[in-house]
Design a protein around this motif. Sequence first.
Motif, PDB file in Angstrom:
ATOM      1  N   TRP A  65       0.830  -1.203   0.000  1.00 32.91           N
ATOM      2  CA  TRP A  65       0.000   0.000   0.000  1.00 32.91           C
ATOM      3  C   TRP A  65       0.868   1.259   0.000  1.00 32.91           C
ATOM      4  O   TRP A  65       0.531   2.241  -0.649  1.00 32.91           O
ATOM      5  CB  TRP A  65      -0.938   0.012   1.210  1.00 32.91           C
ATOM      6  N   ALA A  66       1.998   1.225   0.739  1.00 29.16           N
ATOM      7  CA  ALA A  66       2.873   2.397   0.815  1.00 29.16           C
ATOM      8  C   ALA A  66       3.537   2.669  -0.533  1.00 29.16           C
ATOM      9  O   ALA A  66       3.634   3.826  -0.960  1.00 29.16           O
ATOM     10  CB  ALA A  66       3.918   2.196   1.901  1.00 29.16           C
ATOM     11  N   LEU A  67       3.979   1.610  -1.196  1.00 32.48           N
ATOM     12  CA  LEU A  67       4.578   1.773  -2.528  1.00 32.48           C
ATOM     13  C   LEU A  67       3.550   2.294  -3.535  1.00 32.48           C
ATOM     14  O   LEU A  67       3.857   3.180  -4.329  1.00 32.48           O
ATOM     15  CB  LEU A  67       5.165   0.445  -3.001  1.00 32.48           C
ATOM     16  N   ASP A  68       2.346   1.742  -3.468  1.00 32.15           N
ATOM     17  CA  ASP A  68       1.288   2.193  -4.372  1.00 32.15           C
ATOM     18  C   ASP A  68       0.954   3.662  -4.133  1.00 32.15           C
ATOM     19  O   ASP A  68       0.758   4.425  -5.077  1.00 32.15           O
ATOM     20  CB  ASP A  68       0.024   1.342  -4.192  1.00 32.15           C
ATOM     21  N   TRP A  69       0.878   4.052  -2.874  1.00 30.51           N
ATOM     22  CA  TRP A  69       0.573   5.442  -2.518  1.00 30.51           C
ATOM     23  C   TRP A  69       1.660   6.373  -3.043  1.00 30.51           C
ATOM     24  O   TRP A  69       1.381   7.419  -3.623  1.00 30.51           O
ATOM     25  CB  TRP A  69       0.426   5.564  -1.008  1.00 30.51           C
ATOM     26  N   TYR A  70       2.925   6.000  -2.842  1.00 32.18           N
ATOM     27  CA  TYR A  70       4.018   6.862  -3.293  1.00 32.18           C
ATOM     28  C   TYR A  70       4.000   7.019  -4.813  1.00 32.18           C
ATOM     29  O   TYR A  70       4.256   8.098  -5.331  1.00 32.18           O
ATOM     30  CB  TYR A  70       5.376   6.327  -2.818  1.00 32.18           C
TER      31      TYR A  70
END
Length: 168
Positions: free
Chosen positions: A48-53
């Motif tokens: 989720w963090a990679l997708d958000w970034y």
Amino acid sequence: MTTPRPSPLKSSARALLWLAAACGLVHAAFSAYWAFGGLWLAETVGQWALDWYRSAPASAMAVLLVIAGVKAVVALGPLINEHRPLPGYRWWRVPGWLGGAVLLLYGAANAVGAWLVLAGVVSTTSSDRPALIGHAALWDPLFALWGALLLGGLTASRGRRAPASGAA
């Protein structure tokens, strides 16, 4: 006229507070590193963090920089207060105690939870194995260690006298 000095900080308290600060600064450094686009170990936080970034890099960067700043303040605040007591010395210890307890409990609970999922004891809908491993073996144990060291340092420095010039 010289400024009143606090009673000396015990070496055990000093060591524990420095180690706690180091744990917090590792957390802060990674948050700052990821804010500027670094990817090393980013998958251990969660997909989720990679997708958000990738989808909103400016907001992700801003939030990560705020998180890095908060972590750095929480890491260094108690250490600074014990080495150079701030006005209201004893009151500055309260957030340290609260923060240490939250870090210890949050980190321990999340690490244990992640280990239970990885061991198959608890089922989850998440299939993000790198994130589970990161939370079980790295990030959450580091939070718990940071909290334990901070609480240990504050305990070891209890009863210390702050300067009489309003810092008590």
